[in-house]
Enzyme design. Structure first.
Site, mmCIF file in Angstrom:
data_model
loop_
_atom_site.group_PDB
_atom_site.id
_atom_site.type_symbol
_atom_site.label_atom_id
_atom_site.label_comp_id
_atom_site.label_asym_id
_atom_site.label_seq_id
_atom_site.Cartn_x
_atom_site.Cartn_y
_atom_site.Cartn_z
ATOM 1 N N HIS A 309 -98.004 -50.788 -16.674
ATOM 2 C CA HIS A 309 -96.948 -49.808 -16.399
ATOM 3 C C HIS A 309 -96.884 -48.817 -17.545
ATOM 4 O O HIS A 309 -97.119 -49.186 -18.691
ATOM 5 C CB HIS A 309 -95.591 -50.514 -16.249
ATOM 6 C CG HIS A 309 -94.578 -49.667 -15.567
ATOM 7 N ND1 HIS A 309 -93.799 -48.773 -16.244
ATOM 8 C CD2 HIS A 309 -94.253 -49.561 -14.258
ATOM 9 C CE1 HIS A 309 -93.023 -48.152 -15.369
ATOM 10 N NE2 HIS A 309 -93.274 -48.602 -14.169
ATOM 11 N N ASP A 367 -94.814 -54.451 -8.122
ATOM 12 C CA ASP A 367 -95.674 -54.477 -6.942
ATOM 13 C C ASP A 367 -96.546 -55.720 -6.858
ATOM 14 O O ASP A 367 -97.206 -55.943 -5.847
ATOM 15 C CB ASP A 367 -96.557 -53.219 -6.913
ATOM 16 C CG ASP A 367 -95.711 -51.987 -6.709
ATOM 17 O OD1 ASP A 367 -94.793 -52.058 -5.887
ATOM 18 O OD2 ASP A 367 -95.950 -50.975 -7.387
HETATM 19 N N1 CMC Z 1 -106.044 -53.050 -14.790
HETATM 20 C C1 CMC Z 1 -106.951 -52.889 -15.793
HETATM 21 N N2 CMC Z 1 -106.778 -52.077 -16.849
HETATM 22 C C2 CMC Z 1 -105.644 -51.377 -16.886
HETATM 23 C C3 CMC Z 1 -104.654 -51.471 -15.887
HETATM 24 C C4 CMC Z 1 -104.884 -52.359 -14.812
HETATM 25 N N3 CMC Z 1 -103.996 -52.502 -13.831
HETATM 26 N N4 CMC Z 1 -103.626 -50.663 -16.181
HETATM 27 C C5 CMC Z 1 -103.952 -50.034 -17.339
HETATM 28 N N5 CMC Z 1 -105.165 -50.465 -17.770
HETATM 29 C C6 CMC Z 1 -105.843 -50.077 -19.013
HETATM 30 C C7 CMC Z 1 -106.464 -48.692 -18.883
HETATM 31 O O1 CMC Z 1 -107.803 -48.762 -18.458
HETATM 32 C C8 CMC Z 1 -106.328 -48.159 -20.284
HETATM 33 O O2 CMC Z 1 -107.358 -48.709 -21.067
HETATM 34 P P1 CMC Z 1 -107.966 -47.851 -22.317
HETATM 35 O O3 CMC Z 1 -106.823 -47.659 -23.262
HETATM 36 O O4 CMC Z 1 -109.060 -48.740 -22.847
HETATM 37 O O5 CMC Z 1 -108.480 -46.565 -21.730
HETATM 38 C C9 CMC Z 1 -105.010 -48.766 -20.784
HETATM 39 O O6 CMC Z 1 -104.827 -49.970 -20.009
HETATM 40 C C10 CMC Z 1 -103.786 -47.871 -20.583
HETATM 41 O O7 CMC Z 1 -103.761 -47.476 -19.231
HETATM 42 P P2 CMC Z 1 -103.386 -46.016 -18.736
HETATM 43 O O8 CMC Z 1 -103.990 -45.763 -17.397
HETATM 44 O O9 CMC Z 1 -103.661 -45.035 -19.813
HETATM 45 O O10 CMC Z 1 -101.819 -46.180 -18.601
HETATM 46 P P3 CMC Z 1 -100.848 -45.287 -17.746
HETATM 47 O O11 CMC Z 1 -99.523 -45.444 -18.367
HETATM 48 O O12 CMC Z 1 -101.396 -43.903 -17.609
HETATM 49 O O13 CMC Z 1 -100.893 -45.951 -16.287
HETATM 50 C C11 CMC Z 1 -100.401 -47.358 -14.453
HETATM 51 C C12 CMC Z 1 -99.938 -46.842 -15.821
HETATM 52 C C13 CMC Z 1 -99.262 -48.109 -13.781
HETATM 53 C C14 CMC Z 1 -100.777 -46.168 -13.538
HETATM 54 C C15 CMC Z 1 -101.623 -48.282 -14.662
HETATM 55 O O14 CMC Z 1 -101.242 -49.400 -15.443
HETATM 56 C C16 CMC Z 1 -102.234 -48.748 -13.340
HETATM 57 O O15 CMC Z 1 -103.070 -48.040 -12.764
HETATM 58 N N6 CMC Z 1 -101.814 -49.949 -12.821
HETATM 59 C C17 CMC Z 1 -102.268 -50.398 -11.525
HETATM 60 C C18 CMC Z 1 -101.469 -49.716 -10.429
HETATM 61 C C19 CMC Z 1 -100.062 -50.257 -10.310
HETATM 62 O O16 CMC Z 1 -99.835 -51.457 -10.297
HETATM 63 N N7 CMC Z 1 -99.088 -49.341 -10.182
HETATM 64 C C20 CMC Z 1 -97.682 -49.672 -9.971
HETATM 65 C C21 CMC Z 1 -96.796 -49.262 -11.097
HETATM 66 S S1 CMC Z 1 -95.160 -50.007 -10.959
HETATM 67 C C22 CMC Z 1 -94.494 -49.301 -9.531
HETATM 68 C C23 CMC Z 1 -94.071 -47.916 -9.738
HETATM 69 O O17 CMC Z 1 -93.160 -47.683 -10.543
HETATM 70 O O18 CMC Z 1 -94.637 -47.023 -9.094
#
Ligand code: CMC
Length: 432
Positions: A309, A367
């Protein structure tokens, strides 16, 4: 409630010194007011994804991502989900205080007044193929509400705004249920206002005009909690979309339709559907290590859905309540060995012990378990994000209304760091 200016921050740029007010809120990080930066220095700030940017002042919802805390108007989410109900939560988010019994009764009566949709709106559904994704239908029909309720689209009239908010809260379950019924080819069910909000929704989804079946109270209670858990979440992507759309003066129905469109994405509300698809694809606990490996592989786009998140660097407090609801619902339905739950439990265990997930502070989010609960309630996967949208509507309208009332808000208009071509001359096609 207001903020105060705590101190000044200085920025030194090419020998020039700029001062910025540092604002202190009630709780949470202080905020540097850089709104005059461009006027004073001719420079913009760069913050893709708004990771360090506060777009507004708000009194509605507070998240402490490190602690894993979520408060609606100061009340912890677990207390509201375990002791309150959804309509009470709607009142709280909209008005700032929990209602007393009289206020609650009046609010419920008002919402019930608006649960029906104009009969002509029913015809919109026939324009959609039966296999249309219900989120596609929701984007269309919620936006179309602005063509039906002209008496509540003057955004400068507080009474019209209030009516629009109530209409949206009341009509979303009706429209969501219609989208579902359309996919089944079944007749629409009218709302039954003697049922509570969640039971009414379940009845419109699963009832038939030919039967007089009672809604299961345990399942209705679970549905109500799901709605509470989704009701608001601060300045997330869809809420920011609603605020941005609203900042131009667009009408509330159009703004909420834009929020629904944003919510649909798999990184946001679409993750509940994506998570169940992932659990089904994993298929067996023995396959979990392979998927965890894929999630850690930089060259593989696969991510563990329902994990991670932007704000929570700890357990998502909604996930904890959702996990409890999941067990309650499965116990109530007598489902002893749900294969997806078995995979989810094992996946959670493995991921929480894995260095990659520990170091990046990736925990289960709402989720992770919500899909299993929604599936157990009888919803197909493509309805999951619709349920999220039904619950989130109150958050969207509360935030939209707060924005309109905030005299400091202006049209949202971010700037950019331009890295394209410089000025060049047009060349006719025959010479290219
Ligand atoms: N699985 C594997 N690696 C992950 C995941 C994951 N679910 N989430 C983040 N990472 C890694 C990502 O690859 C990155 O690694 P690095 O620093 O080496 O590049 C690091 O963790 C930080 O991730 P980010 O994408 O920069 O973080 P963000 O804040 O931009 O994204 C997120 C947050 C929720 C979009 C992401 O964690 C994700 O795609 N999660 C899966 C989708 C999900 O479950 N979404 C629901 C969110 S809660 C409901 C809502 O409020 O909508």
């Amino acid at each position: 409630m207001t903020d105060k200016i705590k101190e000044k921050a200085n920025l030194k740029l090419n020998g020039d010194l700029y001062d910025f007010d540092v604002h202190e809120g009630t709780i949470g990080p202080d905020v540097l007011d850089i709104s005059k930066l461009y006027a004073q220095s001719g420079k913009f700030t760069y913050d893709p994804g708004f990771t360090s940017t506060a777009n507004c002042k708000s009194t509605i919802t507070y998240i402490d991502g490190e602690e894993g805390t979520l408060l609606y108007r100061g009340y912890p989410i677990d207390q509201l989900a375990e002791q309150g109900n959804y309509l009470e939560t709607c009142y709280l988010l909209l008005n700032g205080e929990l209602p007393n019994q009289d206020e609650y009764n009046k609010f419920e009566e008002t919402i019930n007044e608006y649960t029906l949709v104009n009969e002509q709106l029913n015809r919109f559904f026939t324009g959609f193929r039966p296999d249309a994704h219900p989120m596609a239908i929701m984007c269309g029909v919620v936006g179309a509400l602005s063509a039906f309720y002209h008496d509540s689209i003057d955004i400068n009239d507080p009474e019209q705004r209030r009516i629009a908010c109530h209409r949206l809260i009341a009509k979303m379950p009706t429209l969501a249920a219609m989208a579902y019924k359309h996919s089944l080819g079944q007749p629409f069910m009218y709302p039954k206002n003697d049922l509570d909000y969640a039971a009414n929704f379940l009845n419109m989804c699963f009832g038939l005009p030919t039967e007089d079946k009672e809604v299961d109270t345990t399942l209705a209670k679970a549905m109500d909690k799901i709605l509470i858990l989704h009701a608001d979440h601060e300045q997330n992507a869809s809420t920011s979309t609603v605020r941005l759309a609203g900042s131009s003066g667009a009408n509330p129905f159009a703004c909420i339709a834009s929020g629904i469109a944003c919510l649909w994405g798999p990184a946001h509300g679409g993750a509940n559907e994506a998570c169940i698809r992932m659990l089904e694809e994993i298929n067996n606990v023995d396959n979990i290590p392979e998927y965890v490996k894929k999630a850690k592989d930089k060259n593989d786009p696969f991510r563990l859905m329902g994990f991670g998140h932007r704000v929570y660097k700890n357990f998502d407090p909604r996930a904890k309540v959702m996990q409890k609801i999941c067990h309650e619902v499965l116990d109530h339905l007598g489902i002893k060995d749900d294969p997806l739950l078995a995979i989810a439990v094992e996946l959670e265990k493995i991921a929480l012990e894995d260095d990659y997930f520990v170091e990046k502070k990736l925990y289960p989010n709402i989720d992770f378990y919500s899909g299993i609960v929604m599936k157990s309630l009888g919803f197909p996967m493509d309805m999951f994000t619709v349920l999220f949208a039904v619950g989130r509507t109150v958050g969207w309208v509360s935030q939209w209304n707060e924005m309109i009332e905030d005299t400091s808000q202006r049209i949202g208009r971010p700037r950019q760091l331009y890295i394209g071509n410089e000025h060049r001359q047009y060349i006719g096609m025959h010479k290219r």
